[in-house]
Design a protein around this motif. Structure first.
Motif, short mmCIF file in Angstrom:
data_model
loop_
_atom_site.label_atom_id
_atom_site.label_comp_id
_atom_site.label_asym_id
_atom_site.label_seq_id
_atom_site.Cartn_x
_atom_site.Cartn_y
_atom_site.Cartn_z
N GLU A 1 -25.03 -57.30 78.59
CA GLU A 1 -23.71 -57.18 79.24
C GLU A 1 -22.62 -57.57 78.25
O GLU A 1 -22.85 -58.39 77.35
CB GLU A 1 -23.69 -58.11 80.46
N CYS B 1 -21.65 -58.19 86.23
CA CYS B 1 -20.31 -58.17 86.84
C CYS B 1 -19.34 -57.32 86.02
O CYS B 1 -18.43 -56.71 86.58
CB CYS B 1 -19.78 -59.59 86.97
N GLU C 1 -24.38 -56.15 92.17
CA GLU C 1 -24.04 -57.29 93.03
C GLU C 1 -22.82 -56.96 93.89
O GLU C 1 -21.82 -57.69 93.90
CB GLU C 1 -23.83 -58.57 92.19
N TYR D 1 -32.46 -65.25 90.25
CA TYR D 1 -32.30 -66.27 89.21
C TYR D 1 -33.01 -67.54 89.65
O TYR D 1 -32.93 -67.93 90.83
CB TYR D 1 -30.81 -66.57 88.98
N GLU E 1 -32.12 -58.20 87.32
CA GLU E 1 -31.68 -59.47 86.73
C GLU E 1 -32.64 -60.56 87.19
O GLU E 1 -32.76 -60.82 88.39
CB GLU E 1 -30.24 -59.81 87.16
N GLN F 1 -30.36 -62.59 80.05
CA GLN F 1 -30.11 -61.33 79.35
C GLN F 1 -30.73 -61.46 77.97
O GLN F 1 -30.94 -62.56 77.48
CB GLN F 1 -28.61 -61.09 79.25
O1 AHR Z 1 -26.25 -62.35 84.08
C1 AHR Z 1 -25.02 -62.95 84.33
C2 AHR Z 1 -24.40 -62.50 85.65
O2 AHR Z 1 -25.22 -62.89 86.70
C3 AHR Z 1 -24.26 -61.01 85.85
O3 AHR Z 1 -23.12 -60.51 85.27
C4 AHR Z 1 -24.19 -60.89 87.34
O4 AHR Z 1 -24.67 -59.66 87.80
C5 AHR Z 1 -25.02 -62.06 87.83
O5 AHR Z 1 -24.39 -62.79 88.82
#
Ligand code: AHR
Length: 539
Positions: A54, A100, A209, A283, A337, A387
């Motif tokens: 990103e 995002c 998201e 996450y 993610e 990432q």
């Molecule tokens: O990976 C960081 C952020 O985490 C991403 O931009 C978003 O999609 C998520 O909340």
């Protein structure tokens, strides 16, 4: 830790070690594993081992894009070492440009003559330290991303802007990428910008998201947007549409989103709304806690692994709901993610927001996550670590001319042989561990793993989360199979907090592990806090 393993097994473990040192017969084992290669299950999509980059902190700029005039070895502006390492692990795909960032990104800003591209507002501006700015210079756009994919051999996965874009902007991006040469003006424009041939992008994320930074919508509202975005999309090759899925790490797993979205697609008169992929995010989220990427104790070690494997329950819960609306399960997960997310404090530098120290703990977490993915291969089309570089659960860290692979990189290398194999049933006979967690004791599998077969080759991956005990493991092939040989590699370190730094890039890495074979059985001694990959050749 409260050891559950029986005392007599300890001496068996010691005997097992002697086996490797000399030529003594195979000893009794702590763990008995049975694998049946005569019952191959679903294919493991190579895309399960995918990536996400990103425009955020040092991910794209510096991490990947160093610029054509840089002294850092580069391929047309792309960091060469990164390209080489991604090739080495066979990176199957790359998701871009967010995150995002995607829902504020207008793809036209990133094409055309490099010097003439606009400087635009950056979504992550609000996270930058005071006085620092995250202005987007747009040097890295669609063509640069496609070149990166081509060099790595990765399939592109683009996330379209739903939050602040329009269906038309999305459709034009699809045409710009995929229209054959000499057809639309957009195809000619692409050719003028250096790429006559279409990019043939198959994977399209319809927003990101959308319950949060992608538009603050409810599942039902997003269902309406989704229908509009895909209704008139130009079709050059069969696209694979990925709808925004739940925030799986929410305390309730965000099941309401899945109910709302699929509910919102029901009973609508239309031309058949297709949802190929559903983007679950998970996450292992420790942002609101004291848990730190670099400094932690045993409780923190186990807490991260414990929360990590909870992804399996989240997958099962959402799959059940999806099945109510789609009993044939035409929609599969795209877990685009996943990864560990600690409180801040270990960034590579002030502007490298969301970067964090990656230790052996993160490597084991990745291994246990991959084993979950393999075990649910029939449900998952793709997954993308968040990432790949200079960020949360990264494989690489790079600042200027300094570069290192993190411990998590090696998990990807070890699991590569699973790609495109077929999952095979595996039974692990070993009691769970009782482990200390911040809120009291909890349970973790004594060993977790997965197995796959390709031709006459079996791959078995196993993680021992214990900070205390090694596990002598006998892997037996059932169904009449016999073994010709076995080779094993191990990823571990004496220090659970071990990491690779720019000064000591090889502190954590792979080593060979003995795996003697007798008939249908191979034996490996899995050290404490370790991941092991065993490659077994069938006769
Ligand atoms: O990976 C960081 C952020 O985490 C991403 O931009 C978003 O999609 C998520 O909340």
């Amino acid at each position: 830790m409260i050891p559950d393993r029986r005392g007599f097994l300890k001496s068996a473990a010691a005997a097992g070690m002697a086996t490797f040192a000399g030529l003594r017969p195979l000893a009794a084992a702590d763990a008995e594993i049975e694998i049946d290669p005569s019952q191959p299950g679903p294919p493991i999509n190579p895309h399960l081992y995918g990536h996400f980059i990103e425009h955020l902190g040092g991910v794209v700029y510096d991490g990947i894009w160093v610029g054509r005039d840089s002294k850092i070895p580069n391929l047309d502006g792309l960091r060469k070492q990164f390209v080489d390492d991604m090739k080495r692990i066979g990176a199957p795909n790359l998701r871009w440009p967010g995150g995002c960032f995607a829902d504020a990104y207008h793809w036209r800003d990133g094409i055309g003559a490099a010097g003439k591209r606009p400087r635009t507002y950056h979504y992550w501006e609000h996270r930058m330290p005071q006085g620092r700015h995250a202005v987007e210079g747009n040097e890295f756009g669609t063509h640069e991303f496609m070149r990166l994919c081509r060099l790595v051999g990765a399939e592109p996965y683009l996330a379209a802007n739903v939050g602040s874009g329009t269906p038309q902007e999305f459709h034009e991006w699809v045409s710009y990428c995929n229209a054959p040469p000499g057809t639309l003006s957009l195809a000619e424009e692409r050719a003028r910008n250096g790429d006559r041939e279409p990019f043939n992008v198959k994977y399209w994320g319809v927003g990101n998201e959308s319950w949060g930074c992608g538009g603050n919508m409810t599942g039902g509202e997003y269902a309406t947007e989704y229908r509009k975005y895909i209704a008139q999309v130009p079709v050059y090759l069969r696209p694979f549409f990925v709808a925004t899925g739940p925030r799986g790490h929410s305390p309730d797993g965000d099941v309401g989103w899945t109910e709302g979205f699929f509910g919102g697609l029901q009973g609508v008169r239309g031309l058949g709304v297709r949802v190929d992929g559903f983007a679950l995010h998970y996450y292992t989220d420790f942002r609101q806690t004291a848990e730190d990427g670099a400094r932690f104790e045993a409780k923190g070690w186990y807490a991260v692994l414990h929360k990590g494997v909870h992804i399996e329950d989240v997958i099962n819960d959402h799959w059940r709901i999806m099945g109510k609306h789609d009993p044939q399960h035409r929609t599969r997960f795209v877990i685009d993610e996943w990864g560990n997310w600690y409180r801040g404090g270990t960034e590579l530098g002030p502007e490298y927001i969301l970067s964090q120290t990656i230790t052996l703990r993160d490597a084991l977490h990745a291994a246990m996550t991959f084993d979950v993915f393999n075990r649910h291969a029939e449900k998952i089309e793709m997954a993308n670590v968040a990432q790949t570089i200079n960020c949360l659960h990264s494989l690489f860290a790079a600042v200027g001319d300094k570069y290192t692979r993190t411990p998590a990189y090696y998990t990807f290398e070890m699991y590569r042989p699973h790609m495109a194999g077929r999952r095979v049933p595996m039974k692990i006979d070993l009691p769970d561990l009782t482990v200390p967690l911040p809120d009291g004791p909890g349970r973790l599998p004594g060993l977790s793993g997965s197995a796959s077969v390709r031709d006459r080759s079996l791959t078995v991956t196993l993680t021992n989360p214990s900070l205390q005990d090694r596990v002598v493991t006998r892997i037996r092939v059932s169904g009449g199979g016999r073994l010709r040989e076995a080779r094993a590699t191990v990823l571990t370190h004496e220090d659970m907090r071990a990491t690779n730094t720019f000064e000591r890039p090889d502190e954590v890495g792979l080593a060979a592990l003995a795996a003697p074979v007798s008939g249908d059985t191979a034996t490996v001694t899995i050290p404490k806090q370790a991941v092991v990959a065993v490659s077994l050749q069938l006769v």
